[in-house]
Design a protein around this motif. Structure first.
Motif, PDB file in Angstrom:
ATOM      1  N   VAL A 115      81.897  45.482  32.890  1.00 47.68           N
ATOM      2  CA  VAL A 115      82.966  45.489  31.877  1.00 47.68           C
ATOM      3  C   VAL A 115      82.518  44.821  30.573  1.00 47.68           C
ATOM      4  CG1 VAL A 115      85.287  44.664  31.329  1.00 47.68           C
ATOM      5  CG2 VAL A 115      84.846  45.818  33.510  1.00 47.68           C
ATOM      6  N   PRO A 116      81.936  43.582  30.586  1.00 46.27           N
ATOM      7  CA  PRO A 116      81.499  43.007  29.307  1.00 46.27           C
ATOM      8  C   PRO A 116      80.386  43.811  28.641  1.00 46.27           C
ATOM      9  CG  PRO A 116      80.850  41.607  31.165  1.00 46.27           C
ATOM     10  CD  PRO A 116      81.779  42.631  31.706  1.00 46.27           C
ATOM     11  N   LEU A 171      82.123  46.699  26.971  1.00 48.26           N
ATOM     12  CA  LEU A 171      82.846  46.274  25.771  1.00 48.26           C
ATOM     13  C   LEU A 171      81.873  45.982  24.624  1.00 48.26           C
ATOM     14  CD1 LEU A 171      85.650  43.994  27.277  1.00 48.26           C
ATOM     15  CD2 LEU A 171      85.889  46.298  26.339  1.00 48.26           C
ATOM     16  N   GLY A 172      80.727  45.371  24.953  1.00 50.68           N
ATOM     17  CA  GLY A 172      79.701  45.123  23.939  1.00 50.68           C
ATOM     18  C   GLY A 172      79.182  46.436  23.363  1.00 50.68           C
ATOM     19  N   THR A 197      72.894  43.648  21.645  1.00 51.37           N
ATOM     20  CA  THR A 197      74.076  44.111  22.380  1.00 51.37           C
ATOM     21  C   THR A 197      73.850  43.966  23.888  1.00 51.37           C
ATOM     22  OG1 THR A 197      74.572  45.692  20.629  1.00 51.37           O
ATOM     23  CG2 THR A 197      75.593  46.095  22.779  1.00 51.37           C
ATOM     24  N   GLY A 255      75.828  41.435  26.228  1.00 52.98           N
ATOM     25  CA  GLY A 255      76.617  42.061  27.289  1.00 52.98           C
ATOM     26  C   GLY A 255      76.245  41.549  28.674  1.00 52.98           C
ATOM     27  N   ASN A 256      74.936  41.286  28.867  1.00 53.14           N
ATOM     28  CA  ASN A 256      74.487  40.763  30.160  1.00 53.14           C
ATOM     29  C   ASN A 256      74.882  39.301  30.363  1.00 53.14           C
ATOM     30  OD1 ASN A 256      73.293  43.193  30.740  1.00 53.14           O
ATOM     31  ND2 ASN A 256      71.242  42.573  30.096  1.00 53.14           N
ATOM     32  N   PRO A 304      77.821  37.351  28.817  1.00 51.80           N
ATOM     33  CA  PRO A 304      78.963  37.225  27.905  1.00 51.80           C
ATOM     34  C   PRO A 304      79.440  35.790  27.689  1.00 51.80           C
ATOM     35  CG  PRO A 304      79.636  38.196  29.992  1.00 51.80           C
ATOM     36  CD  PRO A 304      78.146  38.115  30.032  1.00 51.80           C
ATOM     37  N   SER A 305      79.147  34.892  28.622  1.00 55.30           N
ATOM     38  CA  SER A 305      79.653  33.530  28.468  1.00 55.30           C
ATOM     39  C   SER A 305      78.578  32.556  27.980  1.00 55.30           C
ATOM     40  CB  SER A 305      80.241  33.043  29.803  1.00 55.30           C
ATOM     41  OG  SER A 305      79.247  33.096  30.792  1.00 55.30           O
ATOM     42  N   THR A 345      75.320  35.336  22.233  1.00 54.36           N
ATOM     43  CA  THR A 345      76.480  35.638  21.382  1.00 54.36           C
ATOM     44  C   THR A 345      76.195  35.262  19.934  1.00 54.36           C
ATOM     45  OG1 THR A 345      78.010  35.369  23.228  1.00 54.36           O
ATOM     46  CG2 THR A 345      78.936  35.100  21.022  1.00 54.36           C
ATOM     47  N   VAL A 401      83.923  33.167  23.460  1.00 58.18           N
ATOM     48  CA  VAL A 401      85.081  34.062  23.368  1.00 58.18           C
ATOM     49  C   VAL A 401      85.595  34.130  21.932  1.00 58.18           C
ATOM     50  CG1 VAL A 401      87.430  34.481  24.170  1.00 58.18           C
ATOM     51  CG2 VAL A 401      85.702  33.662  25.777  1.00 58.18           C
ATOM     52  N   HIS A 405      83.467  36.487  20.056  1.00 59.52           N
ATOM     53  CA  HIS A 405      83.739  37.887  20.404  1.00 59.52           C
ATOM     54  C   HIS A 405      84.979  38.383  19.668  1.00 59.52           C
ATOM     55  CE1 HIS A 405      81.557  36.832  24.412  1.00 59.52           C
ATOM     56  NE2 HIS A 405      80.709  37.086  23.450  1.00 59.52           N
TER      57      HIS A 405
END
Lengths: 194, 194, 194, 194
Positions: free
Chosen positions: B40-41, B44-45, B92, B96-97, B99-100, B105, B165, B168
């Motif tokens: 999912v992340p 979205l990325g 990206t 994406g791999n 996300p936190s 980021t 977050v 993002h």
């Protein structure tokens, strides 16, 4: 917005989508006929998606031909279509690697459905900015294939949980239906040209 | 330097950038819904970067439309822009791999910032060789989005170390801001055409 | 042979070459700054090759502009150039992964040398079919950069076995030399256009 | 159907096919000359397929030049040709990885044979919609190379099971035969242009 550059950009993206799918046909390690056997469903999935992308390219071409001017709305509707089309290689590889699993087969239908919806939105946007709405709308009014395809995709998504084979047959049937070119728009274009 | 070929080459590179990103969506091994959850992340990325590249393609198109002639300076400013854009698929995939994680980021924002700076340089170069500097400059003078985007990217880079977050959300907000097409240049173009 | 389609095909191939190189920047597994450190030579190699491919695209554009008609000989000389250019991503990745090893650094120079030779052959072929040989030949006669680049590549290939760093500096120096666009052909083109 | 866009789309797909093959040249892990030795057959296979795709691009260009109008039949015959061509990178990599194995060498010939048959079908379709059938048919009537190539491919497929080397020589011989451009169509085109 210049229509020609939108067409050229879309052509580029569609040409890349249709061609990079082949990168997902992993080269077998063993140089034997037996090593090709597990590739048969992957190859058939590649063929199916190749035909779908070719159909979209063809229909997209005809649709843009009757498009008078590309507004910002048309541009983003077109990008939206390309976005869902760009996911076809991903779902093709997943379904091809797992031909008897319901989830990948259903997801393939979900992407086809979203692509079809995006195409419909693009069509609506192009009609909305067309100087002669009634004429193009009457031509598009007889759009049986465009109206029925989503019904088939939806059925295939649901039936994947009964048997993925039924879904595969449905996907192939819709593709065959579409190989016949969209004569409505072609006729309108020829009237425009004359 | 022929402007048409510069446009065609840029279109080709941008079409490839927007499409090869999908190759970084690794096909899950398991044919289950659960296997899609960690994607999912990444998805979205991909969506976010697809929108950014689409925005740049659109703005680039409008900018080149008002470009009278492509000098050597314009050519290299354009290549500089394409270079930073070509790194978007890489950042990206990394974001994406992870996300936190703050570093990927923040790096995503660094590439967006450098791309925005490269676009600004290209704009300055094109204004410099334009026969009617004052007219194009007055049109570009109201370039609020172009001026504010780098501020948001910079904020997102710093805030990634507080919470990714927030970054993002900022990246998505700037993309939404830009989806509205650049009417200033579009208006100027329509005046040119008429 | 239509020159426009040869130009469009070359543009497509060059746009793909310059863009797929980024696929060889493997996304780091760890989301840390430390994970980016080993990527620095790979990134610098990517930058170097991006500049080289951009230079070839630019010079190729100018060369084809003065090309009157594309004979079979010109077509195959052009394909020969594209073939060696298509190997640039391969040698870039190998050199970037092994920045202190002589063999990959030397092979990078071998491909640059063969690309330069292929470009020279294309130039000779285009002059040979040009209706006004003497005029284009006098313009190309002052081709200092074209004559000296192979000497530098050859030196870099040999010196890679002394120290690869010397070769890297030479590759970068030649690229910087070429970023200044080829004004000779540009001038001739402007005379043609006027 | 607009012929120009069919040509541009085909050019895009062929440019991608010829370029992504290089992605299958896996970068060696060791930075030594010895690491390049097992790549020699892979490299030769790449060179062979590069030449074949270049030949098809060239012949396809000439064929479309004499194509008056692209009907739906021509469109799908063209897609059929692109489909088989798109499998060339796959069989090239398999044969290159297993140069002494009969199955991959035979499959390479099967794809070349199917591509040749697809090209023949496209030619027949284009002749069928040409306004001046007799003139184009007389030009194509002397199509020795087109008639004999499938015979060579068929022989190479069978002989791969005796010795793959014989097949490799046959593939290379047919490619050399084709590098001489198709003067028949070129002459017809020049008559059309004058």
């Amino acid at each position: 917005m210049n229509k020609g550059r939108l067409e050229a950009f879309s052509d580029g993206v569609i040409a890349i989508i249709i061609t990079i799918m082949v990168l997902q046909l992993a080269v077998p390690k063993e140089p034997t006929l037996a090593a090709l056997v597990p590739m048969v469903p992957i190859f058939l999935g590649y063929l199916l998606s190749f035909v779908y992308v070719a159909i979209y390219w063809n229909n997209h071409h005809h649709l843009l031909t009757v498009c008078g001017n590309a507004s910002g709305g048309v541009l983003w509707a077109n990008m939206h279509l390309l976005f869902w089309m760009s996911l076809i290689p991903f779902v093709t590889a997943w379904m091809g690697n797992n031909p008897s699993a319901p989830i990948p087969t259903a997801l393939y239908g979900v992407i086809l459905l979203l692509t079809a919806v995006a195409y419909e939105i693009l069509q609506i946007r192009i009609v909305a900015v067309h100087p002669d709405k009634s004429r193009i709308r009457s031509a598009l009014g007889r759009d049986f294939k465009g109206r029925f395809s989503p019904v088939f995709y939806f059925a295939a998504i649901v039936l994947a949980f009964v048997s993925p084979v039924i879904s595969h047959v449905l996907y192939a049937a819709v593709a065959l239906l579409w190989i016949v070119p969209d004569r409505r728009l072609e006729q309108l274009y020829q009237k425009d040209a004359s």
